[in-house]
Design an enzyme around this catalytic site. Sequence first.
Site, short mmCIF file in Angstrom:
data_model
loop_
_atom_site.label_atom_id
_atom_site.label_comp_id
_atom_site.label_asym_id
_atom_site.label_seq_id
_atom_site.Cartn_x
_atom_site.Cartn_y
_atom_site.Cartn_z
N GLU A 147 0.85 -1.19 0.00
CA GLU A 147 0.00 0.00 0.00
C GLU A 147 0.89 1.25 0.00
O GLU A 147 1.93 1.28 0.66
CB GLU A 147 -0.90 -0.01 1.23
N LYS A 156 -10.20 0.55 -1.99
CA LYS A 156 -10.26 0.19 -0.58
C LYS A 156 -11.62 0.59 0.03
O LYS A 156 -12.04 1.74 -0.07
CB LYS A 156 -9.13 0.89 0.18
N CYS A 162 -4.95 -3.45 3.41
CA CYS A 162 -4.63 -3.03 4.77
C CYS A 162 -5.78 -3.23 5.76
O CYS A 162 -6.05 -4.34 6.18
CB CYS A 162 -4.14 -1.58 4.74
#
Length: 273
Positions: free
Chosen positions: A40, A115, A155
Site C-alpha cells: 500500500e 479500498k 490493509c
Amino acid sequence: MKLAAVQMVSTPDVARNLDSARRLIAEAAAQGAALVSLPEYFCLMGRADTDKLSIAEEPGDLHAPIQQMLSQAAQEHGLWLIAGTLPLRTPDVARVRNACLVFAPDGSQAARYDKIHLFRFNNGREDYDEGRVLERGDTPTAVQAGPLRVGLSVCYDLRFPELYRAMSFAPGAAPCDLISVPAAFTYTTGQAHWELLLRARAVENQCYVIAAAQGGKHENGRRTWGHSMIVDPWGEVLAVLPEGEGVVVAEIDAARLAAVRAQLPALTHRVLG
C-alpha cells in the site's frame, strides 16, 4: 507458481519510490516470481495526507507516471503485478480513491479494487483518519490471474472477514486461491494484530495469503510494521521479512491447496451467509 511480496520504506518523493519499486519487481522476477505484489502507498508516503491529492492520476491513464511504470514493469518481466495502492482522482477534488490495480503480463490493466474500509485510530497519542482525504470504495473484487483466483483487499480491510466471504461466495463465484493484502500497518497495530489476522484469513478461507507491506521508519516520521509475508492455507507462514526494503518469495502449491480443502472441507460446511 512463485509469488513475491515486495516490502518498501516509501518516501515523500514519487520518483524515488518508483525507482525502488521497479528495482524490487526486477529482483522478484529474477527469483522466478510469476506474480508480484507491491505494498500500500508504494508510490508515496507523504508528509501530510493531502499530499495524495497532488499526485493522484486519472483512472486508466497508462501515460501517467505511476500507472505507466506499473504497466511497463508487468510487461517487461511477463508477470502478474498487484500494484499495492495509488491515489486515483474522483469528481470530488478533495478526495481520492485508494486503488489497487492489477496488471497482466502483457501490461494491460486486469482489475481495479478501491479500498472499502477506511482506517481510523486514536489511542490518545496517535490520531489518524483516512476518511479525511479518501473516498471509500464499495465493490468486493477478485481477478483471475493465470491459474489463480485472487481476492483483492487493502490493509484495514483485513479486519473485516465478511469482505473475503463476499469475494468467494458471490453468485457464480469460486473460492479464492489467493488473497492479497498490500498494507501500511502502523507499528502499534501491526505488532499486536498483523500476523494473527493474516493467518486467520488464510485458515478460514483455506487459501494462500500474500501480504506486501511498508516496513520501517519513513522520512515523514511514521513507522510501519513491515513483516511482509506469504501464508499457506493451513496458516503456516512460508516467508517473512521483518523490516526494511526487500522481497519475500514462496511457492503456491495447487496440491497443497486441494489437500487442505479435501481433508477439512470447511468451505462446504457453511450454513450462514
